[in-house]
Design an enzyme around this catalytic site. Structure first.
Site, PDB file in Angstrom:
ATOM      1  CD  GLU A  96       0.233   3.646   3.934  1.00  0.00           C
ATOM      2  OE1 GLU A  96      -0.908   4.178   4.033  1.00  0.00           O
ATOM      3  OE2 GLU A  96       0.821   3.146   4.914  1.00  0.00           O
ATOM      4  CE  LYS A 104       1.866   5.107   8.157  1.00  0.00           C
ATOM      5  NZ  LYS A 104       0.814   4.199   7.615  1.00  0.00           N
ATOM      6  CB  CYS A 150      -1.432   6.744   5.743  1.00  0.00           C
ATOM      7  SG  CYS A 150      -3.191   6.311   5.807  1.00  0.00           S
TER       8      CYS A 150
HETATM    9  C1  ACM Z   1      -2.728   3.994   7.499  1.00  0.00           C
HETATM   10  O1  ACM Z   1      -1.814   4.597   8.059  1.00  0.00           O
HETATM   11  N1  ACM Z   1      -2.515   3.324   6.372  1.00  0.00           N
HETATM   12  C2  ACM Z   1      -4.092   4.005   8.036  1.00  0.00           C
END
Ligand code: ACM
Length: 271
Positions: A44, A114, A151
């Site tokens: 990410e 995301k 993530c």
């Molecule tokens: C995250 O979602 N970077 C912990």
């Protein structure tokens, strides 16, 4: 042709916050030196770092269209003849997303935004505005189907489940993990969906004074029966590519009488 065995891996990185040129240069060396791959997963926000002080700082580093990060992913895909996915800060007009670009050797780019923002990300980014969708990739080894999640999406089983229900065989999971439990949780995500997953994490610290964050490494390739096929150490840059037998992800049978997806009882579940 449908692929049987594909070569899929991760790059574990150690970025320096805000130094995009330096971070891309380091990843360039790692990607060019990697074993041959069909798909390679980067973390990410791998080019910028993670710990933005505020939305203005994030906006100053966010990329619209094919900026330096998406451009680099396309360059590596073309040079190596495989697909790459990696995270970047995306600007779309006045909106800012924590995104991942999936770039192909044919020059195509698909962007995932995301959905589940973590902690202070909720103050910085707009939440992803598109549904989870799997995508077919044409690779040198044949056709495979992947799904991208970023993530903290791991913490919501609906993310991996949605991608599996849409036919994903391999979950591509760019991450900046701060909680040590995620590599263990990915074993369950894979087991409950009968899929492979490749979690690419970073190491080191974004040293931003009061907002400093440490990252946990241990990037991982996980199999549909819960096997840990590869795991990187907590520290250091690391590249790993593994052959994945996709027939394991296509066969959802548990035994002669049970099937992971067919035996679901959605009419009994709470929505
Ligand atoms: C995250 O979602 N970077 C912990």
């Amino acid at each position: 042709v449908i692929a049987e065995t594909v070569r899929v891996g991760f790059v574990q990185t150690d970025p320096r916050f805000g130094d995009v040129a330096r971070n891309l240069e380091r990843v360039d060396r790692l990607v060019r030196g990697a074993p041959d791959f069909d798909v390679l997963v980067l973390p990410e926000l791998f080019s910028t770092g993670y710990c933005f002080r505020d939305r203005a700082e994030l906006e100053s580093m966010a990329e619209e269209g094919h900026g330096p990060t998406v451009g680099a992913l396309l360059g590596w895909a073309s040079a190596r003849g495989g697909w790459l996915v990696g995270g970047f800060a995306e600007r779309d007009g006045s909106r800012l997303f924590n995104s991942a670009a999936l770039a192909g050797p044919d020059g195509t780019v698909d962007v995932y935004r995301k959905v589940h923002l973590f902690d202070r990300e909720t103050l910085l980014f707009d939440p992803g505005d598109r549904p989870f969708r799997a995508a077919d990739l044409q690779t040198r080894s044949g056709r495979m189907r992947v799904g991208v999640m970023i993530c903290f999406d791991w913490r919501f089983p609906e993310a991996a489940r949605s991608l599996a229900l849409d036919g994903a065989e391999v979950l591509l999971h760019p991450s900046n993990l701060v909680l040590d439990v995620c590599p263990e949780a990915m074993i369950t995500r894979c087991l409950e969906n009968g899929v492979f997953a490749v979690t690419a994490n970073r190491v080191g610290e974004d040293d931003r004074g009061e907002l400093s964050v440490r990252f946990t490494g241990r990037s991982q390739i996980t199999g549909p029966r819960g096997q840990v096929l590869a795991r990187a150490p907590r520290g250091g840059e690391w590249v790993r590519v593994e052959p994945l037998d996709l027939t394991q992800a296509r066969d959802k049978r548990i035994n002669d009488h049970n099937d992971l997806l067919r035996d679901r009882r959605p009419e009994r579940y709470v929505r």
